[in-house]
Design a protein around this motif. Structure first.
Motif, PDB file in Angstrom:
ATOM      1  N   ILE A  24      -6.328 -12.726 -40.884  1.00 23.62           N
ATOM      2  CA  ILE A  24      -5.448 -11.566 -40.760  1.00 23.62           C
ATOM      3  C   ILE A  24      -6.024 -10.652 -39.683  1.00 23.62           C
ATOM      4  N   SER A  25      -5.269 -10.424 -38.621  1.00 25.66           N
ATOM      5  CA  SER A  25      -5.815  -9.682 -37.487  1.00 25.66           C
ATOM      6  C   SER A  25      -5.369  -8.230 -37.436  1.00 25.66           C
ATOM      7  N   GLY A  26      -4.246  -7.883 -38.033  1.00 25.64           N
ATOM      8  CA  GLY A  26      -3.692  -6.544 -37.896  1.00 25.64           C
ATOM      9  C   GLY A  26      -4.384  -5.515 -38.783  1.00 25.64           C
ATOM     10  N   PHE A  27      -4.440  -4.273 -38.283  1.00 28.24           N
ATOM     11  CA  PHE A  27      -5.080  -3.198 -39.035  1.00 28.24           C
ATOM     12  C   PHE A  27      -4.345  -2.927 -40.347  1.00 28.24           C
ATOM     13  N   GLU A  28      -3.055  -2.699 -40.297  1.00 25.52           N
ATOM     14  CA  GLU A  28      -2.307  -2.367 -41.516  1.00 25.52           C
ATOM     15  C   GLU A  28      -2.356  -3.506 -42.523  1.00 25.52           C
ATOM     16  N   VAL A  33      -4.555  -5.472 -47.737  1.00 26.36           N
ATOM     17  CA  VAL A  33      -5.320  -6.421 -48.561  1.00 26.36           C
ATOM     18  C   VAL A  33      -6.418  -5.686 -49.309  1.00 26.36           C
ATOM     19  N   PHE A  34      -7.127  -4.811 -48.608  1.00 26.74           N
ATOM     20  CA  PHE A  34      -8.190  -4.044 -49.254  1.00 26.74           C
ATOM     21  C   PHE A  34      -7.647  -3.189 -50.395  1.00 26.74           C
ATOM     22  N   LEU A  35      -6.593  -2.435 -50.141  1.00 26.90           N
ATOM     23  CA  LEU A  35      -6.059  -1.546 -51.175  1.00 26.90           C
ATOM     24  C   LEU A  35      -5.541  -2.323 -52.380  1.00 26.90           C
ATOM     25  N   LEU A  65     -11.889  -4.114 -39.719  1.00 27.50           N
ATOM     26  CA  LEU A  65     -10.722  -3.247 -39.858  1.00 27.50           C
ATOM     27  C   LEU A  65     -10.616  -2.276 -38.686  1.00 27.50           C
ATOM     28  N   GLN A  66     -11.728  -1.631 -38.354  1.00 27.83           N
ATOM     29  CA  GLN A  66     -11.703  -0.612 -37.305  1.00 27.83           C
ATOM     30  C   GLN A  66     -11.476  -1.211 -35.915  1.00 27.83           C
ATOM     31  N   ARG A  67     -12.052  -2.372 -35.669  1.00 31.11           N
ATOM     32  CA  ARG A  67     -11.819  -3.027 -34.374  1.00 31.11           C
ATOM     33  C   ARG A  67     -10.353  -3.440 -34.225  1.00 31.11           C
ATOM     34  N   ALA A  68      -9.724  -3.800 -35.343  1.00 33.74           N
ATOM     35  CA  ALA A  68      -8.298  -4.149 -35.295  1.00 33.74           C
ATOM     36  C   ALA A  68      -7.477  -2.952 -34.827  1.00 33.74           C
ATOM     37  N   TRP A  69      -7.776  -1.779 -35.383  1.00 37.01           N
ATOM     38  CA  TRP A  69      -7.044  -0.571 -34.964  1.00 37.01           C
ATOM     39  C   TRP A  69      -7.343  -0.258 -33.494  1.00 37.01           C
TER      40      TRP A  69
END
Length: 358
Positions: A24-28, A33-35, A65-69
């Motif tokens: 999964i590459s996207g930030f959202e 998934v985390f939430l 996560l942060q690199r995705a954003w």
């Protein structure tokens, strides 16, 4: 109100999260998934869990996560994580910055926040020296910790974790196959806990006992012949504890184990003061298991013999557990604990209190 909540993840949780977001590459998408895994959900505010468009949530120390954003918003691959977090706050036009990780993002970071951030609030419920001078308020549910932050010059207020309603499904299961469950850290800071767990592990000859231990990185070496002497003794598990040990669990995997347990043991770490009511207490009671915890100062809904059970000394704990297993008290008191935590510490009440603080 445009709210920005920053949290963080423990190193032991990272492998599980990496597996969950693999491919999964996207930030959202990664954040979702985390939430959904509910890690740390007791501290995540209601509008974040409800995916309100006026809120933004992230884990500032989660590089994937942060690199995705950063990629999605035109920042370079070498952008420091602190700069990514700052860019997210600017992008969201946040009015309120609520930070669960002030050790990493202390006053030096807060002073860089843009002018549209009107309120800066930090949660901290563990000892240590942190520069809070950039924060308007430091919050937690331990009075002794609040006094410590006040002595360091911070303005403080009482705030609290909340019941995750996702645990109610676990609470509904009363046919449980684990008699006694523990999950938590095992390191040199846990010597009192070690004595408690050793006493509880002694029940394993007649009860099903499971310890999900998050071990010190030195424990594997300590349990070889090379580690029998010197300082590593502090992180070596006695044989009785090793016999009931299992790998650590987090998120929904932890919720599943809570739903299988009749009794969950809580044991404060050596550096804790007299205050009690850590996240483990909220999760255990929320899942309808009987919380058996060490004596101390608890919030009002956590009442000995009514919604949970206390023990005074490590040698008391096994007798306390057996008595409640034998007389069915684990079921009655466990149910009462679930009701109390649901009613007194709901997500709605938590956010109402947060709005009072803002």
């Amino acid at each position: 109100m445009r709210l920005f909540q920053n949290s963080g993840i423990a190193s032991s949780y990272r492998p599980r999260l990496a597996d969950l977001v693999a491919g999964i590459s996207g930030f959202e998408q990664q954040k979702d998934v985390f939430l959904k895994d509910r890690y740390g959900a007791a501290h995540i505010l209601l509008p974040v869990l409800d995916r309100s468009p006026e809120t933004f949530f992230t884990n500032g120390d989660d590089e994937s996560l942060q690199r995705a954003w950063a990629r999605e918003n035109g920042l370079g691959e070498d952008t420091p994580l602190a700069d990514i977090l700052l860019a997210q706050i600017e992008h969201h036009k946040a009015d309120v910055f609520y930070n669960l990780d002030p050790f990493r993002y202390d006053a030096s970071f807060v002073r860089r926040l843009p002018g549209h951030v009107k309120r800066r609030i930090a949660w901290r419920a563990a000892p240590g020296r942190i520069d809070f001078s950039g924060y308007d308020l430091v919050v937690c549910n331990f009075p002794s910790m609040l006094r410590l932050w006040e002595e360091q010059g911070a303005k403080t207020a009482h705030f609290f974790p909340a019941h995750d309603p996702e645990l109610d499904t676990m609470a509904a299961n009363r046919n449980r196959d684990i008699d006694v469950l523990f999950f938590g850290g095992y390191s040199r800071h846990h010597q009192r806990r070690r004595h408690i767990l050793e006493a509880v592990a002694g029940l394993s000859s007649r009860r099903r006992v499971v310890f999900h231990l998050d071990l010190s990185r030195f424990t594997p070496l300590a349990e070889t012949p090379l580690g029998w002497f010197g300082p590593l003794n502090a992180v070596r598990r006695p044989r009785t504890i090793r016999s009931v040990s299992a790998p650590p669990v987090f998120g929904r995997a932890m919720y599943t184990e809570l739903g299988r347990a009749k009794v969950v043991v809580n044991a404060s770490i050596d550096m804790a003061g007299p205050d009690r009511g850590n996240m483990r207490c909220f999760e255990t009671m929320g899942a309808g298991a009987l919380l058996v915890s060490d004596a101390g100062n608890y919030p009002a809904p956590m009442r000995d013999g009514e919604t949970m059970v206390l023990y005074n000394q490590p040698e008391d704990v096994s007798k306390t557990i057996e008595r409640r297993l034998d007389d069915g008290g684990w079921d009655r008191i466990g149910w009462a604990g679930n009701r109390a935590i649901r009613e007194e510490y709901s997500k709605k009440r938590q956010f109402e209190r947060f709005l009072e603080l803002v």
